[in-house]
Design a protein around this motif. Structure first.
Motif, PDB file in Angstrom:
ATOM      1  N   GLY A 112       0.787  -1.225   0.000  1.00 36.23           N
ATOM      2  CA  GLY A 112       0.000   0.000   0.000  1.00 36.23           C
ATOM      3  C   GLY A 112       0.818   1.273   0.000  1.00 36.23           C
ATOM      4  N   GLU A 113       0.110   2.381   0.250  1.00 40.14           N
ATOM      5  CA  GLU A 113       0.701   3.710   0.109  1.00 40.14           C
ATOM      6  C   GLU A 113       1.171   4.307   1.428  1.00 40.14           C
ATOM      7  N   GLY A 114       1.049   3.573   2.533  1.00 41.49           N
ATOM      8  CA  GLY A 114       1.561   4.045   3.808  1.00 41.49           C
ATOM      9  C   GLY A 114       0.673   5.079   4.471  1.00 41.49           C
ATOM     10  N   SER A 115       1.163   5.649   5.558  1.00 46.39           N
ATOM     11  CA  SER A 115       0.410   6.658   6.304  1.00 46.39           C
ATOM     12  C   SER A 115       1.379   7.602   7.009  1.00 46.39           C
ATOM     13  N   GLY A 116       0.836   8.708   7.520  1.00 40.69           N
ATOM     14  CA  GLY A 116       1.690   9.679   8.191  1.00 40.69           C
ATOM     15  C   GLY A 116       2.510  10.472   7.189  1.00 40.69           C
ATOM     16  N   THR A 117       3.400  11.286   7.703  1.00 39.57           N
ATOM     17  CA  THR A 117       4.215  12.153   6.847  1.00 39.57           C
ATOM     18  C   THR A 117       5.675  12.094   7.263  1.00 39.57           C
ATOM     19  N   VAL A 118       6.544  11.940   6.287  1.00 36.90           N
ATOM     20  CA  VAL A 118       7.984  11.905   6.522  1.00 36.90           C
ATOM     21  C   VAL A 118       8.665  12.759   5.452  1.00 36.90           C
ATOM     22  N   VAL A 119       9.536  13.653   5.879  1.00 30.79           N
ATOM     23  CA  VAL A 119      10.306  14.454   4.931  1.00 30.79           C
ATOM     24  C   VAL A 119      11.700  13.848   4.823  1.00 30.79           C
ATOM     25  N   VAL A 120      12.102  13.516   3.598  1.00 31.69           N
ATOM     26  CA  VAL A 120      13.399  12.883   3.360  1.00 31.69           C
ATOM     27  C   VAL A 120      14.205  13.746   2.398  1.00 31.69           C
ATOM     28  N   GLU A 121      15.457  13.995   2.762  1.00 28.02           N
ATOM     29  CA  GLU A 121      16.345  14.727   1.856  1.00 28.02           C
ATOM     30  C   GLU A 121      17.255  13.745   1.133  1.00 28.02           C
ATOM     31  N   ILE A 122      17.226  13.783  -0.186  1.00 29.40           N
ATOM     32  CA  ILE A 122      18.110  12.964  -1.015  1.00 29.40           C
ATOM     33  C   ILE A 122      19.276  13.831  -1.473  1.00 29.40           C
ATOM     34  N   PRO A 123      20.488  13.569  -1.004  1.00 25.94           N
ATOM     35  CA  PRO A 123      21.639  14.390  -1.375  1.00 25.94           C
ATOM     36  C   PRO A 123      22.017  14.239  -2.847  1.00 25.94           C
ATOM     37  N   ASP A 124      22.764  15.195  -3.339  1.00 25.33           N
ATOM     38  CA  ASP A 124      23.249  15.138  -4.726  1.00 25.33           C
ATOM     39  C   ASP A 124      24.098  13.890  -4.934  1.00 25.33           C
ATOM     40  N   GLY A 125      23.956  13.277  -6.099  1.00 23.20           N
ATOM     41  CA  GLY A 125      24.771  12.134  -6.459  1.00 23.20           C
ATOM     42  C   GLY A 125      24.376  10.829  -5.809  1.00 23.20           C
ATOM     43  N   SER A 126      23.218  10.775  -5.158  1.00 23.09           N
ATOM     44  CA  SER A 126      22.798   9.545  -4.471  1.00 23.09           C
ATOM     45  C   SER A 126      22.442   8.452  -5.472  1.00 23.09           C
ATOM     46  N   THR A 127      22.939   7.257  -5.241  1.00 21.21           N
ATOM     47  CA  THR A 127      22.581   6.107  -6.064  1.00 21.21           C
ATOM     48  C   THR A 127      21.244   5.552  -5.583  1.00 21.21           C
ATOM     49  N   GLY A 128      20.709   4.590  -6.320  1.00 25.16           N
ATOM     50  CA  GLY A 128      19.466   3.964  -5.898  1.00 25.16           C
ATOM     51  C   GLY A 128      19.606   3.297  -4.546  1.00 25.16           C
ATOM     52  N   ILE A 129      20.753   2.661  -4.317  1.00 29.83           N
ATOM     53  CA  ILE A 129      20.992   2.000  -3.029  1.00 29.83           C
ATOM     54  C   ILE A 129      21.046   3.027  -1.902  1.00 29.83           C
ATOM     55  N   ALA A 130      21.706   4.160  -2.149  1.00 34.48           N
ATOM     56  CA  ALA A 130      21.789   5.204  -1.121  1.00 34.48           C
ATOM     57  C   ALA A 130      20.400   5.760  -0.815  1.00 34.48           C
ATOM     58  N   MET A 131      19.602   5.971  -1.854  1.00 37.31           N
ATOM     59  CA  MET A 131      18.227   6.432  -1.643  1.00 37.31           C
ATOM     60  C   MET A 131      17.446   5.419  -0.811  1.00 37.31           C
ATOM     61  N   GLY A 132      17.579   4.146  -1.185  1.00 33.27           N
ATOM     62  CA  GLY A 132      16.875   3.090  -0.471  1.00 33.27           C
ATOM     63  C   GLY A 132      17.261   3.026   0.991  1.00 33.27           C
ATOM     64  N   ASN A 133      18.548   3.216   1.277  1.00 30.06           N
ATOM     65  CA  ASN A 133      19.011   3.215   2.665  1.00 30.06           C
ATOM     66  C   ASN A 133      18.375   4.348   3.467  1.00 30.06           C
ATOM     67  N   LEU A 134      18.302   5.541   2.867  1.00 27.17           N
ATOM     68  CA  LEU A 134      17.697   6.680   3.544  1.00 27.17           C
ATOM     69  C   LEU A 134      16.214   6.432   3.815  1.00 27.17           C
ATOM     70  N   LEU A 135      15.524   5.885   2.811  1.00 21.60           N
ATOM     71  CA  LEU A 135      14.095   5.631   2.960  1.00 21.60           C
ATOM     72  C   LEU A 135      13.841   4.545   4.009  1.00 21.60           C
ATOM     73  N   LYS A 136      14.685   3.532   4.019  1.00 15.02           N
ATOM     74  CA  LYS A 136      14.530   2.458   5.016  1.00 15.02           C
ATOM     75  C   LYS A 136      14.775   3.001   6.424  1.00 15.02           C
ATOM     76  N   ASP A 137      15.812   3.828   6.588  1.00 18.09           N
ATOM     77  CA  ASP A 137      16.118   4.405   7.894  1.00 18.09           C
ATOM     78  C   ASP A 137      14.981   5.283   8.408  1.00 18.09           C
ATOM     79  N   LYS A 138      14.252   5.924   7.500  1.00 18.74           N
ATOM     80  CA  LYS A 138      13.141   6.801   7.870  1.00 18.74           C
ATOM     81  C   LYS A 138      11.840   6.031   8.052  1.00 18.74           C
ATOM     82  N   GLY A 139      11.862   4.718   7.790  1.00 21.85           N
ATOM     83  CA  GLY A 139      10.652   3.923   7.937  1.00 21.85           C
ATOM     84  C   GLY A 139       9.703   4.015   6.761  1.00 21.85           C
TER      85      GLY A 139
END
Length: 429
Positions: A112-139
């Motif tokens: 599904g599409e989840g719930s609540g609100t989370v703001v995530v900053e994706i830094p310049d030059g982030s790979t897909g794996i780096a993005m995934g790590n940030l998103l996982k850490d933020k829940g």
């Protein structure tokens, strides 16, 4: 959303290979008073997490002299082994199936599409794996692989850029990728309760793609044009007239907008909320000097209270110390958060010599009474506490663990006991 077909999912090329599928020659890769020692600044909400990508290690084992290299077992051979294991018994069958799932099954994923609100900053030059790590850490997503698999499956997945995204917790990888590709996810700026203006200005710069410091400069030069109420900026020592008026809420912020327009909307929201709770009338009831004083009290409650449960007690501490008959602290509020606001930092430990000798008007250890103005942007819960404090006689408080466990006291003797607990806890850290 449906998970990718088991046979189609291709793990990340950097993912360690399970030893079962490796050749025999491959090694597996494996407060109130000086005892408080904590502060309000949470400037690290959006964008302070360190990015980390999985590395590779391990070594290839050498062949024994005279031996012929053994053939690498392929996927088909593994399936044969799995069939043999199934024939060998239930436990072996389960083990063989688990190995198959590790290699070919879909990655762990939410639905599904989840719930609540989370703001995530994706830094310049982030790979897909780096993005995934940030998103996982933020829940946001359940696993890095769920995100990278969905990114790979989406035709526009490789177009994801750096920047701030407003997402939800518990999203499927597919939903997360789709929302990040939707321009709406990059237009909403959420101002959390208690955050300082400095953080808000930086967020606006980032969302609008402006040079760092641009919004702060606009606030400094144009604050009189942004709709502040008449009772704002009532002290010549106020450092930022907009502090306390960038009301915690969600705002649409996207490139093309002007910083002044964004700030004006935030001030308008503050005016709306302050009229709703009747800041002017409530300040009179509480015998405060001005409506701005009530906003200041709420901002201090938001800054000092690490948990919402102690907000009302924190408010009572402030009011009790403001009373003319206060002989416990002789009219001084003595909050670390006001001192840290004037220095623009977030220090856990401040020396007694430093804090008792700085004459800045925001130093409530040096001066009696409230600081000149708010030290952050208080939210609804902080105002509720400021308008309805406890009436139990609280005069002191100490974060005895240096973090979240705030204990309150009514007398100096009780405070000293709490201070001793803090010092013992601090010595053990």
């Amino acid at each position: 959303a449906a998970a990718p077909p088991r046979g189609d999912w291709d793990p990340d090329p950097d993912e360690p290979e399970h030893p079962f599928f490796a050749s025999d020659g491959d090694a597996g890769r494996s407060g109130g008073q000086r005892g408080r020692a904590r502060d309000d600044d949470r400037d690290d909400l959006a964008g302070d997490e360190d990015d980390a990508e999985d590395g590779e290690g391990g070594a290839r084992a050498g062949r024994r002299g005279g031996e012929k290299p053994k053939k690498r077992r392929g996927g088909c051979a593994c399936l044969v082994v799995a069939v043999v294991l199934i024939g060998g018994g239930g436990g072996a069958a389960y083990y063989g199936y688990g190995l198959y799932q590790d290699r070919f099954g879909p990655p762990p994923d939410y639905a599904g599409e989840g719930s609540g609100t989370v703001v995530v900053e994706i830094p310049d030059g982030s790979t897909g794996i780096a993005m995934g790590n940030l998103l996982k850490d933020k829940g946001v997503v359940k696993s890095v692989e769920a995100f990278t698999a969905a990114q790979k499956a989406n035709d526009k997945g490789t177009t994801l850029q750096s920047g701030f995204y407003t997402l939800h917790k518990g999203m499927s990888g597919e939903s997360a990728v789709e929302l990040m590709l939707d321009p709406k996810s990059r237009k909403t700026l959420i101002v959390p309760e208690g955050y300082r203006n400095g953080w808000v200005y930086a967020q606006i710069d980032g969302r609008l793609g402006l040079k760092k410091g641009t919004t702060a400069d606009v606030a400094k030069s144009d604050w009189k044009k942004l709709g502040l109420p008449e009772w704002a900026d009532d002290d010549k020592d106020i450092k930022d007239p907009l502090e306390g008026f960038l009301y915690p809420s969600s705002y649409s912020v996207s490139k093309g907008q002007k910083p002044a327009d964004v700030l004006r909307r935030m001030v308008a929201q503050a005016n709306k909320q302050y009229e709703k709770i009747d800041v002017v009338g409530q300040a009179e009831k509480l015998k405060l000097d001005s409506p701005l004083a009530l906003v200041t009290v709420a901002s201090m409650v938001n800054a000092e209270g690490k948990t919402h449960d102690d907000f009302r007690k924190m408010a009572e501490v402030i009011y009790n110390r403001l009373k003319p008959g206060n002989t416990e602290t002789n009219g001084k509020i003595q909050f670390d958060s006001t001192y840290n606001y004037l220095t623009g930092r977030s220090e856990i430990k401040i020396s007694t010599k430093e804090i008792n000798s700085d004459p800045d008007p925001y130093n409530t250890y040096y001066h009696k009474g409230l600081p000149p103005g708010p030290i952050g942007n208080p939210g609804a819960e902080a105002f509720a506490a400021a308008l309805n404090p406890t009436k139990d006689g609280w005069m002191y408080f100490v974060a005895v663990d240096g973090k979240e466990d705030t204990q309150f006291a009514k007398t100096l003797t009780e405070f000293k006991k709490l201070e001793a607990q803090f010092n013992a806890s601090d010595a053990g850290r």
